[in-house]
Design a protein around this motif. Structure first.
Motif, PDB file in Angstrom:
ATOM      1  N   VAL A 135      -5.287   6.324  -1.434  1.00 57.37           N
ATOM      2  CA  VAL A 135      -4.375   5.006  -1.226  1.00 57.37           C
ATOM      3  C   VAL A 135      -4.500   4.124  -2.513  1.00 57.37           C
ATOM      4  O   VAL A 135      -5.356   3.836  -3.009  1.00 57.37           O
ATOM      5  CB  VAL A 135      -4.962   4.169   0.255  1.00 57.37           C
ATOM      6  CG1 VAL A 135      -4.034   3.085   0.337  1.00 57.37           C
ATOM      7  CG2 VAL A 135      -4.984   5.189   1.222  1.00 57.37           C
ATOM      8  N   GLY A 175      -8.462  10.298  -3.543  1.00 60.50           N
ATOM      9  CA  GLY A 175      -8.828  11.251  -2.681  1.00 60.50           C
ATOM     10  C   GLY A 175     -10.367  11.652  -2.618  1.00 60.50           C
ATOM     11  O   GLY A 175     -10.958  11.962  -1.691  1.00 60.50           O
ATOM     12  N   GLY A 202      -4.075  12.111  -1.439  1.00 60.73           N
ATOM     13  CA  GLY A 202      -4.756  11.823  -0.139  1.00 60.73           C
ATOM     14  C   GLY A 202      -5.289  10.318  -0.010  1.00 60.73           C
ATOM     15  O   GLY A 202      -5.696   9.789   0.737  1.00 60.73           O
ATOM     16  N   ALA A 252       2.466   7.016  -6.246  1.00 62.55           N
ATOM     17  CA  ALA A 252       2.857   7.743  -5.139  1.00 62.55           C
ATOM     18  C   ALA A 252       3.713   8.989  -5.363  1.00 62.55           C
ATOM     19  O   ALA A 252       3.603  10.115  -4.757  1.00 62.55           O
ATOM     20  CB  ALA A 252       3.797   7.102  -3.995  1.00 62.55           C
ATOM     21  N   LEU A 288       0.975  -1.073  -0.041  1.00 61.26           N
ATOM     22  CA  LEU A 288       0.000  -0.040   0.141  1.00 61.26           C
ATOM     23  C   LEU A 288       0.735   1.430  -0.037  1.00 61.26           C
ATOM     24  O   LEU A 288       1.919   1.288   0.620  1.00 61.26           O
ATOM     25  CB  LEU A 288      -0.943   0.208   1.243  1.00 61.26           C
ATOM     26  CG  LEU A 288      -1.987  -1.292   1.573  1.00 61.26           C
ATOM     27  CD1 LEU A 288      -2.650  -1.040   2.856  1.00 61.26           C
ATOM     28  CD2 LEU A 288      -2.867  -0.971   0.394  1.00 61.26           C
ATOM     29  N   VAL A 289       0.317   2.340  -0.694  1.00 64.00           N
ATOM     30  CA  VAL A 289       1.013   3.636  -0.684  1.00 64.00           C
ATOM     31  C   VAL A 289      -0.083   4.627  -0.291  1.00 64.00           C
ATOM     32  O   VAL A 289      -1.160   4.919  -1.110  1.00 64.00           O
ATOM     33  CB  VAL A 289       1.985   3.983  -1.874  1.00 64.00           C
ATOM     34  CG1 VAL A 289       3.213   2.917  -1.843  1.00 64.00           C
ATOM     35  CG2 VAL A 289       1.209   3.935  -3.072  1.00 64.00           C
ATOM     36  N   ARG A 290       0.484   5.718   0.340  1.00 60.46           N
ATOM     37  CA  ARG A 290      -0.552   7.002   0.334  1.00 60.46           C
ATOM     38  C   ARG A 290      -0.447   7.735  -0.956  1.00 60.46           C
ATOM     39  O   ARG A 290       0.844   7.967  -1.351  1.00 60.46           O
ATOM     40  CB  ARG A 290      -0.109   7.705   1.337  1.00 60.46           C
ATOM     41  CG  ARG A 290      -0.838   8.889   1.595  1.00 60.46           C
ATOM     42  CD  ARG A 290      -2.406   8.902   1.809  1.00 60.46           C
ATOM     43  NE  ARG A 290      -2.685   8.169   3.079  1.00 60.46           N
ATOM     44  CZ  ARG A 290      -3.740   7.764   3.678  1.00 60.46           C
ATOM     45  NH1 ARG A 290      -4.762   7.880   2.930  1.00 60.46           N
ATOM     46  NH2 ARG A 290      -3.918   7.161   4.504  1.00 60.46           N
ATOM     47  N   LEU A 291      -1.434   8.235  -1.656  1.00 62.04           N
ATOM     48  CA  LEU A 291      -1.221   9.090  -3.034  1.00 62.04           C
ATOM     49  C   LEU A 291      -1.250  10.472  -2.519  1.00 62.04           C
ATOM     50  O   LEU A 291      -1.656  11.073  -1.567  1.00 62.04           O
ATOM     51  CB  LEU A 291      -2.336   8.848  -3.842  1.00 62.04           C
ATOM     52  CG  LEU A 291      -2.666   7.312  -4.147  1.00 62.04           C
ATOM     53  CD1 LEU A 291      -3.812   6.947  -4.817  1.00 62.04           C
ATOM     54  CD2 LEU A 291      -1.178   6.687  -4.980  1.00 62.04           C
TER      55      LEU A 291
END
Length: 129
Positions: free
Chosen positions: A37, A81, A35, A55, A29-32
């Motif tokens: 994922v 987001g 906001g 990312a 998983l990565v945060r974009l």
């Protein structure tokens, strides 16, 4: 068994990658930047290339001045987001999903079934992984 699921805005994933007789712990998983994922399942290097691209503000449509990464062998689930869900399957561009809950990876059918019977995304991943 890889599984990345989303339901009610929560996206969990397992952390084991296997190849041959070897295992490793990886983040799927990565945060974009917006906001959201993204989570990936499939070929490890292709998954990491896709997650790194997204990312670093890479677009889902694949339009960029930068060269696109090769994501052959990867499924990537994106919760933007704005709350929309998208899927990249082996290549760009991504396409928008209409489902509110979904799972990817080799454990996806079992996770989808668990969620359809009321399990949260976290519970579905725990039961499958």
């Amino acid at each position: 068994m890889t599984v990345v699921a989303i339901k009610d805005g929560v996206m969990p994933a397992d952390t084991q990658e296997t190849w041959g007789n070897s295992r490793a712990r990886v983040s799927k998983l990565v945060r974009l930047p917006d906001g959201g994922v993204a989570g990936a399942a499939g070929d490890g290097p292709a998954c990491q290339a896709a997650l790194n691209w997204l990312a670093s503000d890479g677009s889902l449509d694949g339009y960029s001045d930068r060269p696109l990464p090769d994501i052959s062998g990867a499924e990537v689930l994106v919760a933007k987001g704005d709350g929309t869900l998208w899927l990249l399957y082996n290549r760009f561009p991504g396409y928008q999903l209409l489902d509110e809950s979904i799972a990817i990876g080799c454990g996806c059918e079992a996770a989808r079934m668990a969620m359809s019977y009321g399990a949260t995304a976290i519970e579905a991943c725990q039961r499958v992984a």
